[in-house]
Design an enzyme around this catalytic site. Structure first.
Site, PDB file in Angstrom:
ATOM      1  N   CYS A   1     -11.261 -33.074 -18.386  1.00  0.00           N
ATOM      2  CA  CYS A   1     -10.476 -32.867 -17.174  1.00  0.00           C
ATOM      3  C   CYS A   1      -9.845 -34.182 -16.739  1.00  0.00           C
ATOM      4  O   CYS A   1     -10.512 -35.225 -16.734  1.00  0.00           O
ATOM      5  CB  CYS A   1     -11.358 -32.302 -16.059  1.00  0.00           C
ATOM      6  SG  CYS A   1     -10.483 -31.944 -14.521  1.00  0.00           S
TER       7      CYS A   1
ATOM      8  N   HIS B   1      -9.665 -22.787 -16.770  1.00  0.00           N
ATOM      9  CA  HIS B   1      -9.931 -24.133 -16.252  1.00  0.00           C
ATOM     10  C   HIS B   1      -9.013 -24.456 -15.079  1.00  0.00           C
ATOM     11  O   HIS B   1      -9.471 -24.931 -14.021  1.00  0.00           O
ATOM     12  CB  HIS B   1      -9.726 -25.141 -17.386  1.00  0.00           C
ATOM     13  CG  HIS B   1     -10.001 -26.557 -17.016  1.00  0.00           C
ATOM     14  ND1 HIS B   1     -11.065 -27.281 -17.520  1.00  0.00           N
ATOM     15  CD2 HIS B   1      -9.356 -27.417 -16.178  1.00  0.00           C
ATOM     16  CE1 HIS B   1     -11.058 -28.506 -17.022  1.00  0.00           C
ATOM     17  NE2 HIS B   1     -10.014 -28.622 -16.210  1.00  0.00           N
ATOM     18  N   GLU B   2      -7.720 -24.199 -15.240  1.00  0.00           N
ATOM     19  CA  GLU B   2      -6.758 -24.565 -14.196  1.00  0.00           C
ATOM     20  C   GLU B   2      -6.856 -23.655 -12.970  1.00  0.00           C
ATOM     21  O   GLU B   2      -6.735 -24.118 -11.837  1.00  0.00           O
ATOM     22  CB  GLU B   2      -5.330 -24.542 -14.754  1.00  0.00           C
ATOM     23  CG  GLU B   2      -5.089 -25.448 -15.946  1.00  0.00           C
ATOM     24  CD  GLU B   2      -5.520 -26.887 -15.705  1.00  0.00           C
ATOM     25  OE1 GLU B   2      -5.573 -27.331 -14.540  1.00  0.00           O
ATOM     26  OE2 GLU B   2      -5.819 -27.590 -16.691  1.00  0.00           O
TER      27      GLU B   2
ATOM     28  N   HIS C   1      -9.515 -24.749 -10.699  1.00  0.00           N
ATOM     29  CA  HIS C   1      -9.101 -25.835  -9.801  1.00  0.00           C
ATOM     30  C   HIS C   1      -8.530 -25.286  -8.498  1.00  0.00           C
ATOM     31  O   HIS C   1      -8.728 -25.875  -7.427  1.00  0.00           O
ATOM     32  CB  HIS C   1      -8.044 -26.708 -10.480  1.00  0.00           C
ATOM     33  CG  HIS C   1      -8.604 -27.810 -11.324  1.00  0.00           C
ATOM     34  ND1 HIS C   1      -9.418 -28.816 -10.815  1.00  0.00           N
ATOM     35  CD2 HIS C   1      -8.459 -28.098 -12.652  1.00  0.00           C
ATOM     36  CE1 HIS C   1      -9.755 -29.649 -11.780  1.00  0.00           C
ATOM     37  NE2 HIS C   1      -9.187 -29.237 -12.907  1.00  0.00           N
TER      38      HIS C   1
END
Length: 220
Positions: A154, A197-198, A201
């Site tokens: 990351c 993953h994004e 966020h």
């Protein structure tokens, strides 16, 4: 430009010319950072427009308390206003940031540069030439029961990577485009890991949170 009664045509026209030139110079010198946006707060707008569109933005990192507070917050949907100059400017700067030689990521989310809006860039390894694509207000609708194992890193957690075993192999997503269209699609494999993953966020979640959950689930 000439709106007053023309008592002296030449002087009025000359005045109009220099006024137009002055306005153009003002826009060049002070804009577009003072553009009003319906998509972002004034503070965020000023931050986004404060530098050239080709200049990368600072990556927020968990190594500082102030950055961590932002990274742990949940983002909100972005209003998609046709031809919003600030939205287009930010999307461009976010792309420049993730593809900058000092970063070279395969995805990035707006909170990673301090903007709490649901916007991500993802490199599509499932398409020819591996293009980067931007997604507004992305949401994962369903996760497959089948899992996959990949090593993740990351930009907000530098000099570290870990292997995760609990990412879904396939996901169904919905999102908006910059033109305001609403789309849905199924994504599989490594590209689906990037999306997961994004989008994490956008909800204040980091990949290390999944790592900790895996450890807890496997502990005796």
């Amino acid at each position: 430009m000439v709106t007053h009664v023309m008592r002296n045509g030449k002087n009025i026209l000359k005045t109009g010319f220099f006024l137009s030139l002055f306005v153009s110079l003002c826009v060049s010198c002070f804009g577009p950072r003072h553009v009003v946006s319906h998509s972002f707060l004034k503070r965020d707008t000023n931050y986004i427009m404060s530098e050239d569109s080709l200049r990368p933005m600072r990556i927020f990192k968990i190594s500082t308390v102030e950055d961590s507070l932002i990274l742990r917050k949940k983002s909100s949907n972005v209003k998609i206003i046709p031809n919003d100059p600030v939205l287009k400017y930010f999307i461009k700067r976010l792309y420049v940031t993730v593809t900058d030689s000092s970063n070279m990521g395969v995805g990035i989310a707006a909170p990673q540069v301090g903007i709490l809006k649901n916007i991500i860039w993802v490199q599509r390894f499932d398409k020819d030439d591996f293009p980067f694509e931007v997604y507004l207000n992305p949401k994962i609708i369903t996760y497959s029961e089948q899992k996959q194992t990949f090593r993740e890193g990351c930009l907000s957690i530098p000099d570290r990577s870990e292997t995760l075993n609990t990412r879904a192999f396939s996901i169904d997503i919905e999102y908006n485009t910059i033109e305001g269209d609403h789309n849905t699609e199924t994504v599989e494999g490594f590209t689906s890991v990037i999306f997961q993953h994004e989008i994490d966020h956008l909800n204040g979640i980091l990949y290390v949170d999944h790592l900790e959950k895996e450890r807890l689930d496997t502990s005796p």
